[in-house]
Design a protein around this motif. Structure first.
Motif: not given
Ligand code: GRF
Length: 219
Positions: A175, A178, A112-114, A92, A14-19
């Motif tokens: 987030l 995260e 990663i898990h919220p 994600g 998805g959005g990949g904000s953690n990426l």
């Molecule tokens: C985050 O909340 C992560 O903890 C979960 O999926 C979401 C991914 O967000 N596993 P993003 O794509 O990194 O924005």
């Protein structure tokens, strides 16, 4: 000759904000590593654009083109191996993984898990924490093992629940955290400070009895 940087493969849906947080940290050298590929099971994942902007190779592997979970996971595993990663980061990546796949990469795959694991494995964690009347929620970075969201946690960030919180408002504060804890754990991994052994998570040569908490560490 300088040593090549450890290869990191990031999986997204998805959005990949953690990426993005991981990309930023590699670019400034906070993570000693190079993202060699971003792989998505969804062609329209916004995270693919983030990777393109950072000149990181992308691959799309659509699970709908495979007969079953086993064959998709086998193909995904082969694709990942092309990049010879030291570390695989699930950011994600919304797929349940087969045991064979997890075993193939065990000890070098993070998620990663919220939630503050072991609480609230699975989906809708923010809503569930609110409904339970919890005061504290948060996020966990953990090693991936065959049990869904069940692998040993390395680092957690706590996020207080405040009056009037909705699942969305809480999710956005979680987030933000995260984005702090995921790059930090990735940097520990590629620096060799954290690893998984038979008894659990070893951090700086000590077996963790419980996950580290962000507010108790000094990097
Ligand atoms: C985050 O909340 C992560 O903890 C979960 O999926 C979401 C991914 O967000 N596993 P993003 O794509 O990194 O924005």
């Amino acid at each position: 000759m300088t040593e090549p940087l450890p290869s990191i493969v990031v999986l997204i849906s998805g959005g990949g904000s953690n990426l993005q947080a991981i990309i930023d940290a590699t670019q400034v050298g906070r993570i000693r590593g190079k993202i060699t590929a971003v792989i998505s099971n969804k062609a329209d994942a916004y995270g693919l654009e983030r990777a393109n902007k950072a000149n990181i190779p992308t691959r799309i592997l659509d699970h709908r083109e495979y007969q079953d979970r086993e064959s998709f996971d086998a193909a995904l595993g082969d694709l990942i191996e092309e990049f010879q990663p030291s570390l695989i980061i699930l950011a994600g990546f919304m797929r349940i993984l087969t045991e064979d796949f997890v075993r193939r990469f065990e000890g070098r795959m993070l998620n990663i898990h919220p939630s503050l694991l072991p609480k609230y494995r699975g989906l809708h964690t923010h809503k569930r924490a609110l409904e339970a009347g919890d005061d504290i929620h948060g996020a966990s970075v953990h090693f991936v093992t065959p049990e869904l969201d069940g692998g040993p946690a390395i680092l957690q960030a706590e996020v207080p629940i405040i009056e009037g919180d909705t699942p969305e408002s809480l999710a956005s504060r979680v987030l933000e955290q995260e984005h702090v804890i995921y790059p930090l754990v990735a940097s520990w991994f590629t620096d060799g400070r954290v690893r998984l052994d038979e008894s659990g998570v070893v951090f700086d040569d000590k077996l963790l009895q419980q996950p580290l908490k962000l507010d108790q560490i000094s990097e």
